[in-house]
Design a protein around this motif. Structure first.
Motif, PDB file in Angstrom:
ATOM      1  N   HIS A   1      13.732  -7.798  -6.439  1.00 35.52           N
ATOM      2  CA  HIS A   1      13.725  -8.560  -7.675  1.00 35.52           C
ATOM      3  C   HIS A   1      13.190  -9.980  -7.508  1.00 35.52           C
ATOM      4  CE1 HIS A   1      15.895  -5.243  -9.377  1.00 35.52           C
ATOM      5  NE2 HIS A   1      16.947  -5.430  -8.611  1.00 35.52           N
ATOM      6  N   THR A   2      12.815 -10.368  -6.294  1.00 34.88           N
ATOM      7  CA  THR A   2      12.401 -11.739  -6.061  1.00 34.88           C
ATOM      8  C   THR A   2      11.058 -11.766  -5.347  1.00 34.88           C
ATOM      9  OG1 THR A   2      14.724 -12.374  -5.817  1.00 34.88           O
ATOM     10  CG2 THR A   2      13.074 -13.950  -5.080  1.00 34.88           C
ATOM     11  N   LEU A   3      10.077 -12.435  -5.925  1.00 34.30           N
ATOM     12  CA  LEU A   3       8.774 -12.562  -5.285  1.00 34.30           C
ATOM     13  C   LEU A   3       8.801 -13.721  -4.292  1.00 34.30           C
ATOM     14  CD1 LEU A   3       6.263 -12.040  -8.249  1.00 34.30           C
ATOM     15  CD2 LEU A   3       7.275 -10.352  -6.712  1.00 34.30           C
ATOM     16  N   SER A   4       8.242 -13.488  -3.118  1.00 37.01           N
ATOM     17  CA  SER A   4       8.201 -14.535  -2.105  1.00 37.01           C
ATOM     18  C   SER A   4       7.182 -15.597  -2.498  1.00 37.01           C
ATOM     19  CB  SER A   4       7.823 -13.932  -0.751  1.00 37.01           C
ATOM     20  OG  SER A   4       6.478 -13.453  -0.788  1.00 37.01           O
ATOM     21  N   ALA A   5       7.292 -16.760  -1.868  1.00 33.94           N
ATOM     22  CA  ALA A   5       6.343 -17.843  -2.117  1.00 33.94           C
ATOM     23  C   ALA A   5       4.929 -17.414  -1.743  1.00 33.94           C
ATOM     24  CB  ALA A   5       6.757 -19.081  -1.329  1.00 33.94           C
ATOM     25  N   GLU A   6       4.810 -16.624  -0.662  1.00 36.32           N
ATOM     26  CA  GLU A   6       3.494 -16.131  -0.230  1.00 36.32           C
ATOM     27  C   GLU A   6       2.871 -15.238  -1.300  1.00 36.32           C
ATOM     28  OE1 GLU A   6       1.451 -13.637   3.485  1.00 36.32           O
ATOM     29  OE2 GLU A   6       3.634 -13.748   3.271  1.00 36.32           O
ATOM     30  N   THR A   7       3.699 -14.341  -1.870  1.00 32.45           N
ATOM     31  CA  THR A   7       3.195 -13.447  -2.904  1.00 32.45           C
ATOM     32  C   THR A   7       2.761 -14.233  -4.137  1.00 32.45           C
ATOM     33  OG1 THR A   7       4.575 -11.602  -2.165  1.00 32.45           O
ATOM     34  CG2 THR A   7       3.778 -11.524  -4.425  1.00 32.45           C
ATOM     35  N   LYS A   8       3.563 -15.206  -4.540  1.00 30.97           N
ATOM     36  CA  LYS A   8       3.224 -16.006  -5.723  1.00 30.97           C
ATOM     37  C   LYS A   8       1.930 -16.783  -5.511  1.00 30.97           C
ATOM     38  CE  LYS A   8       7.970 -16.605  -7.414  1.00 30.97           C
ATOM     39  NZ  LYS A   8       9.062 -17.580  -7.685  1.00 30.97           N
ATOM     40  N   THR A   9       1.756 -17.325  -4.299  1.00 30.71           N
ATOM     41  CA  THR A   9       0.527 -18.057  -3.998  1.00 30.71           C
ATOM     42  C   THR A   9      -0.677 -17.129  -4.052  1.00 30.71           C
ATOM     43  OG1 THR A   9       1.712 -19.625  -2.581  1.00 30.71           O
ATOM     44  CG2 THR A   9      -0.665 -19.441  -2.268  1.00 30.71           C
ATOM     45  N   PHE A  10      -0.515 -15.938  -3.480  1.00 30.68           N
ATOM     46  CA  PHE A  10      -1.609 -14.964  -3.497  1.00 30.68           C
ATOM     47  C   PHE A  10      -1.956 -14.560  -4.928  1.00 30.68           C
ATOM     48  CE2 PHE A  10      -2.731 -10.389  -3.613  1.00 30.68           C
ATOM     49  CZ  PHE A  10      -3.988 -10.473  -3.045  1.00 30.68           C
ATOM     50  N   LEU A  11      -0.961 -14.311  -5.750  1.00 27.88           N
ATOM     51  CA  LEU A  11      -1.207 -13.897  -7.130  1.00 27.88           C
ATOM     52  C   LEU A  11      -1.943 -14.980  -7.917  1.00 27.88           C
ATOM     53  CD1 LEU A  11       2.172 -12.112  -8.024  1.00 27.88           C
ATOM     54  CD2 LEU A  11      -0.018 -11.073  -7.422  1.00 27.88           C
ATOM     55  N   SER A  12      -1.688 -16.235  -7.572  1.00 24.79           N
ATOM     56  CA  SER A  12      -2.354 -17.329  -8.278  1.00 24.79           C
ATOM     57  C   SER A  12      -3.844 -17.401  -7.952  1.00 24.79           C
ATOM     58  CB  SER A  12      -1.685 -18.668  -7.944  1.00 24.79           C
ATOM     59  OG  SER A  12      -1.918 -19.030  -6.587  1.00 24.79           O
ATOM     60  N   THR A  13      -4.279 -16.729  -6.868  1.00 27.08           N
ATOM     61  CA  THR A  13      -5.687 -16.751  -6.482  1.00 27.08           C
ATOM     62  C   THR A  13      -6.495 -15.645  -7.147  1.00 27.08           C
ATOM     63  OG1 THR A  13      -5.404 -15.291  -4.544  1.00 27.08           O
ATOM     64  CG2 THR A  13      -5.010 -17.654  -4.222  1.00 27.08           C
TER      65      THR A  13
ATOM     66  N   GLU B   1      -9.884 -12.220 -11.429  1.00 29.21           N
ATOM     67  CA  GLU B   1     -10.340 -11.088 -12.227  1.00 29.21           C
ATOM     68  C   GLU B   1      -9.147 -10.276 -12.719  1.00 29.21           C
ATOM     69  OE1 GLU B   1     -13.457 -10.565 -13.110  1.00 29.21           O
ATOM     70  OE2 GLU B   1     -14.093 -12.333 -11.989  1.00 29.21           O
ATOM     71  N   PRO B   2      -9.189  -9.796 -13.960  1.00 25.10           N
ATOM     72  CA  PRO B   2      -8.077  -8.995 -14.500  1.00 25.10           C
ATOM     73  C   PRO B   2      -7.806  -7.752 -13.651  1.00 25.10           C
ATOM     74  CG  PRO B   2      -9.572  -9.644 -16.253  1.00 25.10           C
ATOM     75  CD  PRO B   2     -10.258  -9.995 -14.959  1.00 25.10           C
ATOM     76  N   VAL B   3      -6.540  -7.465 -13.442  1.00 24.42           N
ATOM     77  CA  VAL B   3      -6.120  -6.286 -12.685  1.00 24.42           C
ATOM     78  C   VAL B   3      -5.154  -5.480 -13.554  1.00 24.42           C
ATOM     79  CG1 VAL B   3      -4.916  -5.414 -10.643  1.00 24.42           C
ATOM     80  CG2 VAL B   3      -6.382  -7.446 -10.460  1.00 24.42           C
ATOM     81  N   ARG B   4      -5.402  -4.182 -13.633  1.00 31.23           N
ATOM     82  CA  ARG B   4      -4.514  -3.282 -14.379  1.00 31.23           C
ATOM     83  C   ARG B   4      -3.756  -2.418 -13.387  1.00 31.23           C
ATOM     84  NH1 ARG B   4      -1.741  -3.081 -19.055  1.00 31.23           N
ATOM     85  NH2 ARG B   4      -1.724  -1.029 -20.047  1.00 31.23           N
TER      86      ARG B   4
ATOM     87  N   HIS C   1       4.151 -11.992 -14.725  1.00 27.52           N
ATOM     88  CA  HIS C   1       4.524 -13.374 -14.985  1.00 27.52           C
ATOM     89  C   HIS C   1       3.923 -14.325 -13.948  1.00 27.52           C
ATOM     90  CE1 HIS C   1       6.929 -16.786 -16.302  1.00 27.52           C
ATOM     91  NE2 HIS C   1       7.338 -16.962 -15.053  1.00 27.52           N
ATOM     92  N   ALA C   2       4.029 -13.963 -12.660  1.00 29.76           N
ATOM     93  CA  ALA C   2       3.540 -14.835 -11.591  1.00 29.76           C
ATOM     94  C   ALA C   2       2.020 -14.945 -11.584  1.00 29.76           C
ATOM     95  CB  ALA C   2       4.035 -14.330 -10.236  1.00 29.76           C
ATOM     96  N   SER C   3       1.334 -13.931 -12.114  1.00 27.79           N
ATOM     97  CA  SER C   3      -0.133 -13.962 -12.130  1.00 27.79           C
ATOM     98  C   SER C   3      -0.675 -14.699 -13.344  1.00 27.79           C
ATOM     99  CB  SER C   3      -0.692 -12.532 -12.123  1.00 27.79           C
ATOM    100  OG  SER C   3      -0.434 -11.890 -13.374  1.00 27.79           O
ATOM    101  N   GLY C   4       0.216 -15.130 -14.223  1.00 28.21           N
ATOM    102  CA  GLY C   4      -0.226 -15.832 -15.417  1.00 28.21           C
ATOM    103  C   GLY C   4      -0.942 -14.933 -16.409  1.00 28.21           C
ATOM    104  N   GLY C   5      -0.670 -13.639 -16.334  1.00 29.76           N
ATOM    105  CA  GLY C   5      -1.286 -12.698 -17.269  1.00 29.76           C
ATOM    106  C   GLY C   5      -2.538 -12.029 -16.739  1.00 29.76           C
ATOM    107  N   THR C   6      -2.993 -12.424 -15.545  1.00 32.83           N
ATOM    108  CA  THR C   6      -4.167 -11.782 -14.958  1.00 32.83           C
ATOM    109  C   THR C   6      -3.869 -10.327 -14.612  1.00 32.83           C
ATOM    110  OG1 THR C   6      -4.844 -13.900 -14.008  1.00 32.83           O
ATOM    111  CG2 THR C   6      -5.894 -11.923 -13.128  1.00 32.83           C
TER     112      THR C   6
END
Length: 201
Positions: free
Chosen positions: A40-52, A55-58, A80-85
């Protein structure tokens, strides 16, 4: 009258507490996570990666029956962490047979898989025998971001064919490689005495 006033005060206090709890939940977006795999918890590494990811991903998850709560929460956290990407959906392949068939693979009723798509690139994650963790999705997205490679196969001398679905054919391997962002092509040395420069493997 006094009892009625006390009742009104309790109702008002309860309403205030509910509103305050909702505000806090949206502002801090935290929850206790006692699962061993931190489902239930995303790591800081995962959140940083998602912010990069630009391109849209489904993400399409196939699972039969009612999807477990952790799965819905994980996908929502990624969105949520990807900002909608990243957008996600959960599909029951037995209910949506036609839609499942579009993915070019046979999904058994006991299989649980996630398919990730971005443009022409695809990647898949099989979590039939384990929970879908943030790490499994993370590595699925990493494969999706990899540069497309070309794998060349010899043809014209009785070799197994890439497009053949027969037992001796390589169609299953071709589809698997495609899901790993590896394109395939057949080459005939009689026509091309050298390996084309487009071949990476």
């Amino acid at each position: 009258m006094k009892h009625r006033w006390n009742a009104y005060r309790m109702i008002l206090l309860t309403a205030i507490l509910v509103v305050a709890a909702n505000i806090a939940a949206h502002r801090f977006d935290r929850r206790w996570d006692v699962t061993g795999a931190h489902l239930h918890t995303l790591s800081a590494e995962t959140k940083t990666f998602l912010s990069t990811i630009k391109e849209p991903v489904r993400v399409t998850v196939f699972t039969t029956g009612s999807a477990p709560r952790y799965l819905k929460d994980l996908l929502q956290a990624y969105e949520h962490a990807s900002g909608g990407t990243i957008t996600a959906e959960i599909i029951d392949p037995l209910v949506n047979l036609g839609y499942a068939a579009q993915f070019g693979t046979i999904i058994d009723k006991n299989d649980t898989k996630a398919f990730l798509r971005s443009g022409e690139k695809t990647s898949d994650v099989d979590f039939t025998n384990e929970a879908l963790t943030q790490d499994l999705l993370y590595f699925g997205l990493l494969r999706l971001k990899r540069e497309v490679k070309n794998a060349c196969f010899l043809a014209g001398h009785g070799e197994y064919r890439l497009d053949s679905s027969e037992p001796e054919g390589l169609k299953q391997w071709k589809d698997r490689l495609a899901r790993e962002n590896i394109q395939t092509q057949e080459i005939v040395f009689d026509l091309e005495p050298q390996v084309p420069q487009t071949c990476d493997v």
